[in-house]
Scaffold this active site. Sequence first.
Site, PDB file in Angstrom:
ATOM      1  N   CYS A  95       0.808  -1.229   0.000  1.00 36.98           N
ATOM      2  CA  CYS A  95       0.000   0.000   0.000  1.00 36.98           C
ATOM      3  C   CYS A  95       0.839   1.278   0.000  1.00 36.98           C
ATOM      4  O   CYS A  95       0.857   2.005  -0.987  1.00 36.98           O
ATOM      5  CB  CYS A  95      -0.938  -0.002   1.206  1.00 36.98           C
ATOM      6  SG  CYS A  95      -2.108  -1.369   1.156  1.00 36.98           S
TER       7      CYS A  95
HETATM    8  N1  LIG Z   1      -2.821  -6.033   1.899  1.00 41.31           N
HETATM    9  C1  LIG Z   1      -3.296  -4.949   2.457  1.00 41.31           C
HETATM   10  O1  LIG Z   1      -2.956  -4.616   3.595  1.00 41.31           O
HETATM   11  C2  LIG Z   1      -4.299  -4.052   1.751  1.00 41.31           C
HETATM   12  C3  LIG Z   1      -5.035  -3.144   2.510  1.00 41.31           C
HETATM   13  C4  LIG Z   1      -5.973  -2.341   1.893  1.00 41.31           C
HETATM   14  C5  LIG Z   1      -6.134  -2.432   0.504  1.00 41.31           C
HETATM   15  N2  LIG Z   1      -5.394  -3.304  -0.219  1.00 41.31           N
HETATM   16  C6  LIG Z   1      -5.619  -3.374  -1.677  1.00 41.31           C
HETATM   17  O2  LIG Z   1      -6.404  -4.528  -1.954  1.00 41.31           O
HETATM   18  C7  LIG Z   1      -6.026  -5.085  -3.214  1.00 41.31           C
HETATM   19  C8  LIG Z   1      -5.647  -6.540  -3.045  1.00 41.31           C
HETATM   20  O3  LIG Z   1      -4.493  -6.613  -2.229  1.00 41.31           O
HETATM   21  P1  LIG Z   1      -4.059  -7.929  -1.448  1.00 41.31           P
HETATM   22  O4  LIG Z   1      -2.992  -7.512  -0.497  1.00 41.31           O
HETATM   23  O5  LIG Z   1      -5.235  -8.678  -0.935  1.00 41.31           O
HETATM   24  O6  LIG Z   1      -3.402  -8.762  -2.656  1.00 41.31           O
HETATM   25  P2  LIG Z   1      -2.918 -10.295  -2.598  1.00 41.31           P
HETATM   26  O7  LIG Z   1      -1.780 -10.388  -3.547  1.00 41.31           O
HETATM   27  O8  LIG Z   1      -2.749 -10.735  -1.186  1.00 41.31           O
HETATM   28  O9  LIG Z   1      -4.145 -11.109  -3.188  1.00 41.31           O
HETATM   29  C9  LIG Z   1      -4.616 -10.932  -4.469  1.00 41.31           C
HETATM   30  C10 LIG Z   1      -5.219 -12.242  -4.961  1.00 41.31           C
HETATM   31  O10 LIG Z   1      -5.764 -11.972  -6.258  1.00 41.31           O
HETATM   32  C11 LIG Z   1      -5.467 -13.075  -7.090  1.00 41.31           C
HETATM   33  N3  LIG Z   1      -5.490 -12.618  -8.478  1.00 41.31           N
HETATM   34  C12 LIG Z   1      -4.609 -11.812  -9.109  1.00 41.31           C
HETATM   35  N4  LIG Z   1      -4.985 -11.620 -10.374  1.00 41.31           N
HETATM   36  C13 LIG Z   1      -6.117 -12.327 -10.558  1.00 41.31           C
HETATM   37  C14 LIG Z   1      -6.955 -12.532 -11.676  1.00 41.31           C
HETATM   38  N5  LIG Z   1      -6.714 -11.951 -12.850  1.00 41.31           N
HETATM   39  N6  LIG Z   1      -8.017 -13.324 -11.484  1.00 41.31           N
HETATM   40  C15 LIG Z   1      -8.260 -13.905 -10.298  1.00 41.31           C
HETATM   41  N7  LIG Z   1      -7.508 -13.747  -9.212  1.00 41.31           N
HETATM   42  C16 LIG Z   1      -6.439 -12.968  -9.350  1.00 41.31           C
HETATM   43  C17 LIG Z   1      -4.107 -13.549  -6.636  1.00 41.31           C
HETATM   44  O11 LIG Z   1      -3.887 -14.901  -7.013  1.00 41.31           O
HETATM   45  C18 LIG Z   1      -4.213 -13.369  -5.115  1.00 41.31           C
HETATM   46  O12 LIG Z   1      -4.706 -14.526  -4.464  1.00 41.31           O
HETATM   47  C19 LIG Z   1      -4.911  -4.182  -3.739  1.00 41.31           C
HETATM   48  O13 LIG Z   1      -5.459  -3.191  -4.570  1.00 41.31           O
HETATM   49  C20 LIG Z   1      -4.362  -3.545  -2.493  1.00 41.31           C
HETATM   50  O14 LIG Z   1      -3.756  -2.291  -2.757  1.00 41.31           O
HETATM   51  C21 LIG Z   1      -4.498  -4.140   0.387  1.00 41.31           C
END
Ligand SMILES: NC(=O)c1ccc[n+]([C@@H]2O[C@H](COP(=O)([O-])OP(=O)(O)OC[C@H]3O[C@@H](n4cnc5c(N)ncnc54)[C@H](O)[C@@H]3O)[C@@H](O)[C@H]2O)c1
Length: 446
Positions: free
Chosen positions: A283
């Site tokens: 982030c």
């Molecule tokens: N991790 C955090 O603390 C946090 C907090 C707030 C917001 N976010 C936002 O949330 C979003 C997700 O982040 P995250 O940390 O959960 O990511 P992550 O990498 O932990 O998980 C993402 C998941 O999406 C899947 N994925 C990717 N491309 C795909 C596709 N085309 N089809 C299907 N599945 C697919 C991946 O395999 C993975 O399991 C981002 O935009 C991030 O900025 C994250």
Amino acid sequence: MSIRTLRQPAHAADLIRKFEDRTARVGVVGLGYVGLPLAVEKAKVGFQVLGFDRNAARVAEVNLGSNYIEDVRDAELRDLVLDQRRLEATTEWGRLSSMDAVVICVPTPLTRNLTPDLQFVEAVTREVARHLRPGQFISLESTTYPGTTEEVIKPLLEATGLKEGEDFHLAFSPERVDPGNKRYTTKNTSKVVGAASPRSQEVALSFYRQTILDVVPVSSSRIAEMVKVFENTFRAVNIALVNELAMLCDRMDLDVWEVLDAAGTKPFGIMPFYPGPGVGGHCIPLDPHYLEWKAREFNFNTRFIALAGEINRRMPEFVVAKAMRLLSDHGMGLRTARVLVLGMAYKKDVDDARESPSAEVVHLLAERGARVAYHDPHVPRFHEGPVELQSVALSADALDEADLVLILTDHTQVDYAFVLRHAHLVLDTRNATRGLLCEAGKLVRL
Ligand SMILES: NC(=O)c1ccc[n+]([C@@H]2O[C@H](COP(=O)([O-])OP(=O)(O)OC[C@H]3O[C@@H](n4cnc5c(N)ncnc54)[C@H](O)[C@@H]3O)[C@@H](O)[C@H]2O)c1
């Protein structure tokens, strides 16, 4: 305005009824740090939840009730998947059409040139569009720049011939999860919701109110998108400010931690932010650049963002320079030094090493010839570029063998008194050793 007074088409009223009586089928796309806890929360209140992910191994794990996200409770996941059968996962996009609500939580990284990379969001939206049917609600939770929902998602979905606000509903509701935070979880963290139209907003609010204690409506998806990037920019800028203060205090031979502790006693007008070896995770280092990029379209320079990025990115180099000085004060050079790094995760008590400043520090140390080992109870293995390491046990021998112990993440389960007892020289970049005593000259803080 209530849904009835807007004389909603049957779709919206139907959806709201299904949300309220929990008969809606909820799809969550992307089962990572954000998506899996969200899927669990929805299943816990009674929805039938189907998680979608392109990673077949993750899907198989969920279907076995096997947990891989620290914020999710193992027993809770097992119970929802195996006993209650309310949560399932799949790689089959065709099953999207049977969902009433689809929440998108896929990564939003940056390209090499620090511009938004929406490839995952766009790929998923195309799948959602291929299976879109009247009466569905789509919500984007991935962090992104203001305008994404209306300028990127909506046109892709409307290319099907279905119309937003009438045939389907669309909103943006940024995820605020703070991994590792035991006090604030998905359920009790207030959630901002902004939709592409007033009708979609009614549907979206109803959807989120089933699982979130405090839902905050805003007037559009663009506002909601801006709220999220502002929140993370706020953190990036304030962390940069204290990082700059730390570098100045180093130059002036002042203890930055003492300065910050004392400043924090002011009962108003100040908030706690702490320096460290840099910023990491998915982030803070990335999201501000989404806003920076969008601002350029308006011929606007976001100078705070650029400056904060520059200062925060300089921290690993500063830490390595300080380590070199410290070793040199003790008659050693980095080229021949053995350095034990404590903490590979980007922050306390999480297993996430993405964008971790520790990685950069380890690379810089290795580049300069140091022999580096690390210990992190949450990150058993680390592999990035030429650096491939396994976490070593935190034993008296491992500490004794190191010329320098470098604390980069302040994990709670590490016994810092034990570290100070057995190490010869410690550089603590997180004030993890706060309040602990040791021989003079052995411990130096950032
Ligand atoms: N991790 C955090 O603390 C946090 C907090 C707030 C917001 N976010 C936002 O949330 C979003 C997700 O982040 P995250 O940390 O959960 O990511 P992550 O990498 O932990 O998980 C993402 C998941 O999406 C899947 N994925 C990717 N491309 C795909 C596709 N085309 N089809 C299907 N599945 C697919 C991946 O395999 C993975 O399991 C981002 O935009 C991030 O900025 C994250």
